[in-house]
Design a protein around this motif. Structure first.
Motif, PDB file in Angstrom:
ATOM      1  N   LYS A   1       0.843  -1.211   0.000  1.00 14.41           N
ATOM      2  CA  LYS A   1       0.000   0.000   0.000  1.00 14.41           C
ATOM      3  C   LYS A   1       0.871   1.252   0.000  1.00 14.41           C
ATOM      4  CE  LYS A   1      -3.854   2.211   2.420  1.00 14.41           C
ATOM      5  NZ  LYS A   1      -3.278   3.554   2.355  1.00 14.41           N
TER       6      LYS A   1
ATOM      7  N   ASN B   1       2.288   1.803  -3.468  1.00 12.02           N
ATOM      8  CA  ASN B   1       1.256   2.362  -4.358  1.00 12.02           C
ATOM      9  C   ASN B   1       1.009   3.838  -4.056  1.00 12.02           C
ATOM     10  OD1 ASN B   1       0.709   0.041  -5.863  1.00 12.02           O
ATOM     11  ND2 ASN B   1      -0.727  -0.739  -4.319  1.00 12.02           N
ATOM     12  N   ASP B   2       0.951   4.181  -2.751  1.00 15.47           N
ATOM     13  CA  ASP B   2       0.653   5.565  -2.362  1.00 15.47           C
ATOM     14  C   ASP B   2       1.795   6.502  -2.720  1.00 15.47           C
ATOM     15  OD1 ASP B   2      -1.744   4.692  -1.365  1.00 15.47           O
ATOM     16  OD2 ASP B   2      -1.094   4.660   0.746  1.00 15.47           O
TER      17      ASP B   2
END
Length: 689
Positions: free
Chosen positions: A570, A573-574
């Protein structure tokens, strides 16, 4: 330069390798072939599984031989084959043989085909006459074989002639039907006593199995053998001498039958005339069930023979028949040294000691053989355990070619069908698209869409397989997986290898081929993950379930699963975008592939979750796989290809059993272990977890 003369090549149509009589016939054939430089291929028609169910491969065997271009003649174990499938079906199979190919039949006469039979007429005649002359029996019942079976008819004729020659009128009420199985003997006794209500003094059965069935039923009714009813069988199979009481029987020279078959076929091919029917002598063996003790000779012969045998132990200790004869002579005739009580007691004491001694020798010889056989079986188990983990053709051939020569198996030839054949498909196309194997130091993996099992009858068509390098005796073994035929295999016959070892190899090779076929099929389905090329959830479970089905056949391996979750996806991705997140996922997948074996099943469940299904020898082996993945990830990150770390948490579990339910439970357990690892990482401040 004169052209080298081609060696003759005989095909032998077997019923089953589980029958000792057929194996003795086969050994006689091999003996003649060895002496005359003849190649042999034995086509095995049926196999009996552990649950006693019988699988027939006769369609495959006869289909192969029917199109043969390389066989010079065929030996048919007709009596045994007809017993398996019935006379009508057997004759249909015989019609499939190539027109004009010479053939010899064993144990069943067919028009125009030279036949070799045990002298059933003379054998039964001798048994009936023994009952009449030695034991004064007159009411003698007879259990015959199947109607129309030539050997059964010969034996019935011998029974009738013996009665006639000894002044006893033939009475058909004392003749009972049978099909060469124990139940026929049971039913004959029931029919004799309960339906026809006749009294018989003796029963002559057309084979040992029916005689043992009759013996069993008489015991059940409290009728003593031989006191109440005397019995004899025919064949002298292993059960005859080990039954209680020991079964009198007619001993067939199965080895001689096999040798005569091969010799007659050789003569036929050479243009020599042979008899329509050749009889190989049979010998009556008197045992307890007819009221005799074996080998009764005079005491005058016994004492010197016994003394010589005992004194010269080092010479005779392996010649058990010599010991047996000496002991039987003394046992039957008794020991009495002209009233010398001391000498008599000493002789009896020595006799008892020697008897125990001989049994000890026999037990040791049997134990030695069992240990030798078990050593071979253990080696085969190791080979097959290794094979069962292999779902790659090249690895399978390498495994076979490096291990089997230790057992003097220097050749293996495997033909893989273009597609599996359902057993119910009567019009199957047995085209072979891959020829695999090794011959000596040469291994081969030949791709072709023009091969057929018919070519396997003329191995000289394969440059890689030098048939004339030495004489061959090969087993032709169809390869089945459950109800599908996947190919055929040739392995050399070796006397020292227990026959059940061939069956283990058959099952293992068939399993590998089926696994390869499953893997290939799955790869053509929509079961792969588009991003990583790994199996998707559906593909993972489909292949894992199939692999577990195979593993249930092998107790030496443990199913092992891993559940993995990427750390910090995550955040990647961020911070770097989803495209970079896909790069991280692909890198993690590639690291898994580099860490694991080709046969291990790797799947992407979705997102950042991955699973692995593997086979290990121990829990420790499984932990080593987990450690290898961690080390590979560390090696990858050490290259600093990205601004982030590619890592993951791993949970692993050994399955208690290879079942679908157990796999799902194990994955849940592995997920729990993975979660605990993630929590531990967070406690330690590893935020990417």
């Amino acid at each position: 330069m004169a052209q080298k003369k081609k060696k003759l090549h005989f095909g032998v149509m077997f019923s089953t390798m589980d029958n000792a009589n057929q194996l003795d016939i086969w050994r006689g054939v091999v003996d003649f072939a060895n002496a005359n430089g003849i190649h042999l291929t034995a086509y095995i028609g049926t196999y009996q599984s552990d649950d006693n169910s019988v699988t027939s491969f006769l369609d495959t065997c006869f289909d192969t031989v029917s199109n043969s271009k390389g066989l010079d003649g065929v030996i048919l174990f007709s009596g045994f084959l007809a017993q398996n499938v019935g006379l009508e079906k057997f004759h249909e199979y015989v019609k499939m043989l190539p027109e004009g190919i010479p053939a010899v039949s064993v144990s069943y006469s067919m028009p125009g085909v030279p036949t070799v039979l045990a002298d059933g007429f003379g054998g039964i005649y001798g048994a009936v006459e023994h009952f009449i002359k030695e034991h004064g029996k007159k009411k003698i019942a007879f259990i015959k074989g199947p109607d129309g079976h030539s050997e059964a008819e010969e034996r019935l004729a011998g029974y009738k002639k013996a009665l006639e020659d000894n002044g006893i009128k033939y009475d058909e009420r004392y003749v009972f039907p049978g099909v060469f199985i124990q139940e026929s003997g049971v039913q004959a006794v029931k029919e004799l006593l309960d339906v026809r209500k006749l009294k018989a003094e003796a029963i002559v059965a057309s084979n040992d199995q029916m005689a043992i069935g009759a013996l069993r039923e008489l015991k059940k009714r409290g009728i003593l053998v031989p006191e109440g009813v005397a019995i004899t069988g025919f064949d002298d199979d292993a059960a005859a001498s080990t039954s209680i009481p020991s079964l009198s029987t007619i001993q067939q020279d199965f080895f001689g039958i096999g040798r005569t078959c091969a010799e007659n076929l050789f003569k036929t091919i050479s243009g020599e005339a042979v008899k329509d029917v050749t009889y190989v002598p049979s010998a009556f063996v008197a045992r307890q069930s007819c009221g005799c003790i074996e080998d009764a000779y005079s005491k005058e012969k016994a004492i010197p023979l016994f003394t010589e045998t005992l004194v010269n132990y080092n010479i005779f200790y392996r010649e058990l028949p010599v010991w047996k004869e000496a002991l039987n002579i003394l046992t039957v005739n008794g020991i009495n040294f002209d009233g010398d009580e001391y000498a008599t007691r000493e002789a009896i004491s020595t006799l008892l000691s020697a008897t125990s001694f001989v049994y000890d020798i026999r037990a040791k010889e049997q134990k030695r053989k069992e240990l030798t056989d078990e050593g071979v079986r253990n080696f085969i188990r190791r080979v097959t355990s290794s094979l069962i983990l292999t779902f790659n053709i090249d690895s399978m051939i390498e495994n076979l070619s490096t291990s089997l020569p230790s057992l003097s198996i220097n050749t293996a030839l495997i033909g893989v069908y273009s597609s599996p054949i359902k057993s119910a498909d009567a019009n199957a196309d047995r085209s072979i698209d891959t020829l695999l194997g090794f011959d000596g130091d040469t291994t081969f993996n030949i791709k072709s869409d023009s091969l057929n099992p018919i070519l396997f009858s003329d191995y000289s068509t394969f440059e890689e397989f030098d048939l004339d390098k030495n004489r061959r005796s090969l087993f032709f073994i169809p390869l089945f997986f459950e109800d599908e035929e996947v190919g055929v295999m040739f392995l050399p016959f070796e006397e020292h290898i227990p026959l059940d070892s061939y069956e283990r190899l058959r099952v293992s090779v068939a399993t590998v081929l089926k696994g390869v076929e499953l893997l290939s099929t799955i790869q053509t389905l929509s079961v792969t993950d588009e991003l990583t090329g790994l199996l998707n959830r559906r593909g993972f479970f489909q292949l894992a379930h199939a692999r577990m089905k195979h593993m249930r056949r092998n107790e030496d391996t443990l199913p092992f699963v891993m559940f993995m979750d990427m750390d910090g996806l995550k955040a990647i991705n961020d911070n770097y975008g989803h495209k970079e997140g896909d790069v991280a996922i692909s890198a993690f997948a590639k690291t898994l592939q580099d860490s694991l074996r080709e046969e291990d099943i790797i799947g992407r469940m979705g997102g950042d979750e991955f699973t692995v299904f593997s086979s290990v020898k121990s829990v420790e082996d499984g932990q080593r796989l987990v450690q290898r993945i961690r080390e590979k990830l560390d090696d990858y990150n050490a290259q600093k290809r990205h601004a982030y770390i590619v890592a993951g948490s791993i949970g692993s579990v050994v399955l208690e059993s290879a079942t679908k339910e157990c796999l799902e439970t194990a994955l849940l357990s592995a997920d729990g272990i993975l979660y605990a690892e993630k929590m531990e990482k967070k406690k330690k401040g590893l935020s990417r977890a």
